[in-house]
Design a protein around this motif. Structure first.
Motif, PDB file in Angstrom:
ATOM      1  N   LEU A  42       0.839  -1.087   0.106  1.00 54.55           N
ATOM      2  CA  LEU A  42       0.011   0.063   0.024  1.00 54.55           C
ATOM      3  C   LEU A  42       0.800   1.375   0.014  1.00 54.55           C
ATOM      4  O   LEU A  42       1.755   1.330   0.752  1.00 54.55           O
ATOM      5  CB  LEU A  42      -1.041   0.151   1.203  1.00 54.55           C
TER       6      LEU A  42
ATOM      7  N   CYS B 223      -4.772   5.883  -1.230  1.00 54.15           N
ATOM      8  CA  CYS B 223      -4.075   4.715  -0.810  1.00 54.15           C
ATOM      9  C   CYS B 223      -3.944   3.872  -2.069  1.00 54.15           C
ATOM     10  O   CYS B 223      -5.092   3.271  -2.462  1.00 54.15           O
ATOM     11  CB  CYS B 223      -4.774   4.214   0.217  1.00 54.15           C
TER      12      CYS B 223
ATOM     13  N   VAL C 282     -10.157  -2.194   4.016  1.00 52.39           N
ATOM     14  CA  VAL C 282      -9.295  -1.098   3.915  1.00 52.39           C
ATOM     15  C   VAL C 282      -9.492  -0.211   4.906  1.00 52.39           C
ATOM     16  O   VAL C 282     -10.616   0.208   4.957  1.00 52.39           O
ATOM     17  CB  VAL C 282      -8.759  -0.684   2.550  1.00 52.39           C
TER      18      VAL C 282
ATOM     19  N   ALA D 161      -4.669  -2.885   5.154  1.00 52.94           N
ATOM     20  CA  ALA D 161      -5.526  -3.723   4.249  1.00 52.94           C
ATOM     21  C   ALA D 161      -5.444  -5.118   5.047  1.00 52.94           C
ATOM     22  O   ALA D 161      -4.360  -5.542   5.558  1.00 52.94           O
ATOM     23  CB  ALA D 161      -5.221  -3.964   2.891  1.00 52.94           C
TER      24      ALA D 161
ATOM     25  N   VAL E 159      -3.039   0.328  -3.901  1.00 52.10           N
ATOM     26  CA  VAL E 159      -2.783  -0.887  -3.395  1.00 52.10           C
ATOM     27  C   VAL E 159      -2.559  -1.880  -4.432  1.00 52.10           C
ATOM     28  O   VAL E 159      -2.695  -1.506  -5.776  1.00 52.10           O
ATOM     29  CB  VAL E 159      -3.850  -1.540  -2.780  1.00 52.10           C
TER      30      VAL E 159
END
Length: 135
Positions: A4, A22, A34, A101, A24
């Motif tokens: 992330l 964010c 998340v 996450a 990922v």
């Protein structure tokens, strides 16, 4: 491997709006919860908001009580990104903001109860992005 990367932080003035991102990789958003956390100078880390979603289904979202009204969490599946928009920023919002996450099936149980911000142990964390609110 869950990875992330936060972005979007910076120096802003009171009353401004900021949208943090964010990004990922290593997983699809459909299978993960998340969350956003923040840590202000000299204070413990605190949960801000969390989200669980699945394409074609409504997102489950949760906000810490003190964050309701000014914070909005959202998903962009196409870009594998979770956003956190903060409106009417004030000095108390100054902090490093982190996203995290955890692999979990699409479900409202962990989200709507707020467990996602208190008891959930996350699989991966970002490095954080600094938000400084100052006039």
């Amino acid at each position: 491997q869950v990875q992330l990367v936060e972005s979007g932080g910076g120096l802003v003035k009171p009353g401004d709006t900021l949208r943090l991102s964010c990004g990922v990789s290593g997983f699809t958003l459909d299978n993960y919860v998340v969350a956003w956390f923040r840590q202000a100078p000299g204070k413990e880390r605190e949960g801000v908001s969390c989200i669980s979603g699945k394409i074609g289904r409504p997102d489950y979202t949760y906000y810490r009580d003190s964050m309701k009204g000014r914070f909005t969490i959202s998903r962009d599946n196409a870009k594998s990104t979770i956003h956190l928009q903060i409106d009417s920023l004030n000095a108390e919002d100054t902090a490093v903001y982190y996203c995290a996450a955890k692999r979990a099936p699409y479900s409202g149980a962990a989200i709507l109860t707020g467990i996602c911000l208190t008891e959930m142990k996350y699989d991966g964390w970002g490095q954080g992005t600094q938000v400084t609110v100052s006039s």
